[in-house]
Enzyme design. Structure first.
Site, PDB file in Angstrom:
ATOM      1  N   HIS A 221      47.029  93.873 -49.513  1.00  0.00           N
ATOM      2  CA  HIS A 221      47.534  93.240 -50.736  1.00  0.00           C
ATOM      3  C   HIS A 221      48.858  93.924 -51.095  1.00  0.00           C
ATOM      4  O   HIS A 221      48.951  95.148 -51.003  1.00  0.00           O
ATOM      5  CB  HIS A 221      46.626  93.522 -51.924  1.00  0.00           C
ATOM      6  CG  HIS A 221      45.239  93.011 -51.827  1.00  0.00           C
ATOM      7  ND1 HIS A 221      44.713  92.118 -52.713  1.00  0.00           N
ATOM      8  CD2 HIS A 221      44.234  93.307 -50.966  1.00  0.00           C
ATOM      9  CE1 HIS A 221      43.448  91.880 -52.422  1.00  0.00           C
ATOM     10  NE2 HIS A 221      43.134  92.594 -51.357  1.00  0.00           N
TER      11      HIS A 221
ATOM     12  N   TYR B 246      40.557  87.540 -47.930  1.00  0.00           N
ATOM     13  CA  TYR B 246      41.818  86.863 -48.283  1.00  0.00           C
ATOM     14  C   TYR B 246      42.563  86.408 -47.037  1.00  0.00           C
ATOM     15  O   TYR B 246      42.266  86.866 -45.922  1.00  0.00           O
ATOM     16  CB  TYR B 246      42.702  87.765 -49.149  1.00  0.00           C
ATOM     17  CG  TYR B 246      42.991  89.163 -48.616  1.00  0.00           C
ATOM     18  CD1 TYR B 246      44.102  89.421 -47.829  1.00  0.00           C
ATOM     19  CD2 TYR B 246      42.160  90.240 -48.925  1.00  0.00           C
ATOM     20  CE1 TYR B 246      44.388  90.710 -47.378  1.00  0.00           C
ATOM     21  CE2 TYR B 246      42.433  91.532 -48.472  1.00  0.00           C
ATOM     22  CZ  TYR B 246      43.553  91.751 -47.702  1.00  0.00           C
ATOM     23  OH  TYR B 246      43.824  93.012 -47.241  1.00  0.00           O
TER      24      TYR B 246
END
Ligand code: FAD
Length: 382
Positions: A47, A215
């Site tokens: 991230h 993700y």
């Protein structure tokens, strides 16, 4: 000492690459030494919050990252078994407006390759494993495993959790095994089309003692990624990771939601990593040596902010060198520590507790931080 005196960065990981690029762009004569013979595209995602993207803007790669990454509209937290939503943290346009940059998820290898490409390639040395530093004179003498030596005026230890520079400052001490492992796997999104299920762009599935964060790692959403936190009392393997298996994953996530079972069914290869930590260090710098990133505050990855802290460190270190002047490097290093210790230690603690965004909470203290705008806390001279 002027900007043309030499700074050595040990380690070209995410923190070292950021430090090298920012120092070179600021005009410091900077060389980066990396132990690996080359880097490969390891199967992992990462991230990048708005706090890091502001540093990427300064390095000049924000637009490329925005094009490369996935842009989740939310971070969802869900109960691992029932699928009930525990939190919905707005990202997307909200993050851009509220925190001043995008929140993206990317392939770690793609990010790393892009960051390393911003370094002066003539001053980037692979296959250079630092084995000793002598900081007793008016220069630091660095000795590498291949028997060569080099010298620098200042040395930045960006050499990760088993840092040689940390050992020089504080003596040998193995990092603490947290009692948790992380499984990592990349899944082809094509395979997921066989399921009548919703695969969200950024979701963390939780139960009492374990979780799975999921993700996309590419903007075209072709690669989906999961990373877990699962208790395992001992790590006996002596390596930084081992192979895991679908069977092990099924056992670890028995009873979890059908979406998680689908991810496990689609897993081709999965690796398992020990999660290592250290308590906050009493010393971040001494004389001409200074630490950043995992070398001084390794943490469990449960806030997805470990690399972010390394990159923020790099930006703050360069800011402090510019502010004070490299001639007064000891003051610059202390100013850097003064402005990083509290934040890095707080992120270490929240990561350890693994509570981040499990419930609705305001993440502005992490995502809204701008290392270039935050007022500098000044040194208290006695
Ligand atoms: P490293 O990335 O470890 O780099 C150190 C470099 O130094 C390496 O290239 C190494 O080869 C080199 N080196 C080591 N010793 C020497 C030596 N003696 N001489 C020369 N070179 C040397 N962080 C996030 O921000 N977001 C995430 O989503 C995220 N997910 C994660 C998931 C997992 C499972 C894990 C384990 C970590 C995750 N992190 C995440 C944390 C992040 O990976 C680390 O905090 C980050 O890589 C630290 O960067 P660094 O540059 O300090 O150290």
């Amino acid at each position: 000492m002027t900007k043309n005196r030499r700074i050595a960065v040990i380690g070209a990981g995410l923190g070292g690459a950021a430090a090298g690029a920012l120092l070179q762009q600021a005009g410091y004569d900077t060389r980066v030494y990396e132990q690996a013979p080359a880097f490969s595209r390891l199967g992992a995602g990462i991230h990048l919050g708005p706090n890091v993207m502001k540093v990427m803007r300064r390095i000049g790669i924000e637009d490329k990252l925005n094009a490369m990454g996935s842009h989740p509209t939310h971070w969802f937290s869900r109960d691992g078994r029932s699928g009930e939503y525990l939190s919905r943290i707005p990202l997307g346009d909200f993050a851009r407006e509220e925190y001043g940059a995008a929140y993206i998820t990317v392939h770690r290898g793609d990010l790393h390759e892009l960051m390393v490409s911003t370094l002066d390639q003539e001053r980037l040395y692979f296959d250079k494993r630092l084995v000793n530093v002598d900081d007793s004179g008016d220069k630091v003498i660095m000795t590498f495993a291949d028997g060569t030596t080099d010298e620098a005026d200042l040395v930045i230890g960006a050499d990760g959790v088993n840092s040689c520079i940390r050992e020089k400052l504080l003596g040998p001490e193995a990092p603490i095994y947290s009692g948790w492992v992380a499984h990592r796997a990349i899944i082809s999104a094509e395979k997921l089309k066989a399921y009548d299920l919703d695969f969200e762009a950024c979701v963390k599935w939780w139960s009492e003692d374990r979780h799975m964060m999921v993700y996309f790692v590419t903007g075209d959403e072709k690669e989906y990624y999961y990373v877990t936190g699962v208790p395992e009392p001992e790590w006996k393997h002596g390596t930084s990771f081992v192979d895991s298996s679908r069977e092990e994953m099924r056992k670890a996530f028995e009873g979890y939601h059908p979406t998680v079972q689908a991810l496990i069914d689609c897993t081709e290869t999965v690796t398992k990593w020990p999660l290592l930590e250290r308590n906050p260090l009493p010393l971040w710098h001494d004389n001409r040596l200074v630490l950043l990133g995992d070398a001084c505050h390794p943490m469990k990855p449960h806030m997805a902010q470990g690399a972010a802290m390394a990159i923020e460190d790099a930006a703050m270190l360069v800011r402090c060198l510019d502010e004070v002047g490299a001639d007064r490097y000891q003051d610059a290093f202390e100013l850097y520590r003064t402005n990083r210790f509290e934040r890095a230690s707080r992120v270490q603690k929240v990561s350890h507790d693994n509570t981040w965004l499990r419930q609705d909470e305001d993440p502005a203290w992490v995502f809204g931080y701008d290392v270039y705008e935050v007022p500098l806390r000044q040194l208290q001279h006695t």
